[in-house]
Design an enzyme around this catalytic site. Structure first.
Site, mmCIF file in Angstrom:
data_model
loop_
_atom_site.group_PDB
_atom_site.id
_atom_site.type_symbol
_atom_site.label_atom_id
_atom_site.label_comp_id
_atom_site.label_asym_id
_atom_site.label_seq_id
_atom_site.Cartn_x
_atom_site.Cartn_y
_atom_site.Cartn_z
ATOM 1 N N GLU A 1 11.430 1.755 -9.628
ATOM 2 C CA GLU A 1 10.769 0.449 -9.635
ATOM 3 C C GLU A 1 11.550 -0.591 -10.443
ATOM 4 O O GLU A 1 10.995 -1.607 -10.870
ATOM 5 C CB GLU A 1 9.347 0.587 -10.187
ATOM 6 C CG GLU A 1 8.452 1.472 -9.340
ATOM 7 C CD GLU A 1 7.047 1.580 -9.893
ATOM 8 O OE1 GLU A 1 6.278 0.618 -9.741
ATOM 9 O OE2 GLU A 1 6.718 2.623 -10.486
ATOM 10 N N TYR B 1 5.249 -6.087 -2.190
ATOM 11 C CA TYR B 1 6.248 -6.904 -2.876
ATOM 12 C C TYR B 1 7.088 -7.812 -1.989
ATOM 13 O O TYR B 1 7.680 -8.772 -2.494
ATOM 14 C CB TYR B 1 7.191 -5.989 -3.670
ATOM 15 C CG TYR B 1 6.479 -5.178 -4.708
ATOM 16 C CD1 TYR B 1 5.854 -5.776 -5.798
ATOM 17 C CD2 TYR B 1 6.393 -3.795 -4.597
ATOM 18 C CE1 TYR B 1 5.191 -5.027 -6.759
ATOM 19 C CE2 TYR B 1 5.722 -3.034 -5.544
ATOM 20 C CZ TYR B 1 5.123 -3.658 -6.614
ATOM 21 O OH TYR B 1 4.459 -2.921 -7.556
ATOM 22 N N ASP C 1 -6.971 0.876 -8.699
ATOM 23 C CA ASP C 1 -6.982 0.770 -7.241
ATOM 24 C C ASP C 1 -8.047 1.696 -6.670
ATOM 25 O O ASP C 1 -8.173 2.854 -7.103
ATOM 26 C CB ASP C 1 -5.614 1.140 -6.670
ATOM 27 C CG ASP C 1 -4.514 0.195 -7.128
ATOM 28 O OD1 ASP C 1 -4.836 -0.958 -7.469
ATOM 29 O OD2 ASP C 1 -3.340 0.613 -7.147
ATOM 30 N N GLU D 1 -6.048 5.359 -8.316
ATOM 31 C CA GLU D 1 -5.191 5.507 -9.484
ATOM 32 C C GLU D 1 -5.384 4.346 -10.432
ATOM 33 O O GLU D 1 -5.971 3.314 -10.085
ATOM 34 C CB GLU D 1 -3.726 5.589 -9.066
ATOM 35 C CG GLU D 1 -3.206 4.352 -8.354
ATOM 36 C CD GLU D 1 -1.763 4.513 -7.895
ATOM 37 O OE1 GLU D 1 -0.877 4.046 -8.637
ATOM 38 O OE2 GLU D 1 -1.528 5.097 -6.826
ATOM 39 N N ASN E 1 -3.136 1.845 -13.027
ATOM 40 C CA ASN E 1 -1.799 1.342 -13.377
ATOM 41 C C ASN E 1 -1.884 0.698 -14.760
ATOM 42 O O ASN E 1 -2.645 -0.251 -14.953
ATOM 43 C CB ASN E 1 -1.340 0.298 -12.359
ATOM 44 C CG ASN E 1 -1.312 0.850 -10.951
ATOM 45 O OD1 ASN E 1 -0.338 1.433 -10.523
ATOM 46 N ND2 ASN E 1 -2.414 0.682 -10.218
ATOM 47 N N GLY F 1 2.266 -4.923 -11.913
ATOM 48 C CA GLY F 1 3.284 -5.926 -11.632
ATOM 49 C C GLY F 1 2.868 -7.320 -12.069
ATOM 50 O O GLY F 1 1.683 -7.671 -12.073
#
Length: 313
Positions: free
Chosen positions: A21, A213, A254, A267, A269, A273
């Site tokens: 990433e 993205y 999510d 999950e 995070n 981002g």
């Protein structure tokens, strides 16, 4: 610590790194750097891929961690910064490690009753047809990666084996997660509050790396269209999932919703981002915060969590 005290010393922004990433992290770092400069901070970009990155941290007062993936988001960098005595943004070692490991996250949630989809671990000797018989269509993913990297759907034994082979390139731990047919939501966490949920729509097979993205065709709905009661429910589930892993300060959860209206956690995070396509800034904007206010709040909350002993450094 007041904002004036935080801003009185240089702020390092960790970006890049060596994970899959890296490019996303560089973009996130650029966003954070611009926001901090707009707030009048002395900003020091630091890339842990550089051999002298530790030396570059000398003299900084705070570290904004914008690294994504293994080595930056999984507790390793958090442990290094703790050892260096440097206060950093986001979750500590334990919360970071737990959230990055999808296998152990889901096992914990199953144990305490937080709704999450069924799954099985995959290996070279897996009975591929047996997994499909038990779970039906699945999504295969590396247990310790993010950004949908190495992820693929599978509806047959042949597809499952091929998906496992692709995912195993990113680590030995690979899981197959039961496909949930319904819309995908994400809930951003800031301090003790959940920001407005976002519903994502894509014409891709699923909400993959490209949809996250690169694509300008992904549709984001915020407010998500949920009723007040459903919004409260998804926020409560997201906060419970986040806290259960020992996470702190900020993050993103999510979830999927099935045809019967039930939410399932996919999950957590811990360093979401911060790019132009990213979801936390989108939710923060709906809640009344621009990117500068969001970055400042993350730093303030991180210092408060450190003072309260909620993170390691």
């Amino acid at each position: 610590m007041s904002w004036e005290q935080i801003a009185s010393r240089p702020v390092a922004v960790l970006q890049g790194g060596t994970s899959a990433e890296r490019e996303v992290s560089l973009n996130s770092g650029a966003t954070v750097i611009a926001a901090l400069k707009g707030l009048g901070c002395d900003v020091r970009p630091v890339d842990p891929a550089d051999a002298d990155w530790i030396a570059q941290l000398q003299g900084v007062g705070s570290v904004f961690n914008a690294l994504h993936g293994p080595g930056g988001e999984d507790g390793v960098m958090q442990g290094a910064l703790t050892a260096l005595g440097l206060p950093y943004t986001g979750s500590g070692v334990l919360g970071s490690a737990m959230a990055m490991d999808k296998q152990r996250s889901k096992q914990l949630w199953q144990g305490i009753g937080i709704p999450t989809g069924g799954f099985e671990l995959l290996a070279a000797d897996t009975d591929w047809q047996g997994v499909i018989d038990r779970l039906g269509k699945v999504f295969v993913k590396p247990a310790c990666e993010g950004s949908s990297i190495g992820m693929a759907p599978a509806a047959s034994a042949a597809e499952l084996k091929a998906a496992w082979q692709a995912a195993a390139k990113y680590g030995d731990a690979v899981l197959a997660e039961k496909f949930i047919n319904g819309p995908e939501y994400t809930v951003s966490i800031l301090g003790d509050a959940a920001l407005p949920s976002i519903r994502m729509e894509t014409d891709n097979t699923f909400y993959d790396y490209d949809a996250k993205y690169l694509s300008d065709d992904t549709r984001y709905h915020c407010p998500s269209g949920l009723s007040d009661a459903d919004e409260a429910e998804v926020a409560a589930i997201a906060l419970a999932a986040f806290r259960s892993l020992g996470c702190a300060v900020w993050g993103r959860v999510d979830l999927m919703r099935d045809a019967d209206g039930r939410f399932y956690v996919l999950e957590v995070n811990t360093i979401p981002g911060m790019t132009s396509h990213s979801l936390v800034p989108m939710a923060a904007k709906v809640a009344g915060m621009d990117i500068q206010a969001l970055v400042r709040r993350i730093l303030e909350l991180s210092w408060a969590a450190r003072a309260a002993g909620e993170v390691d450094a």
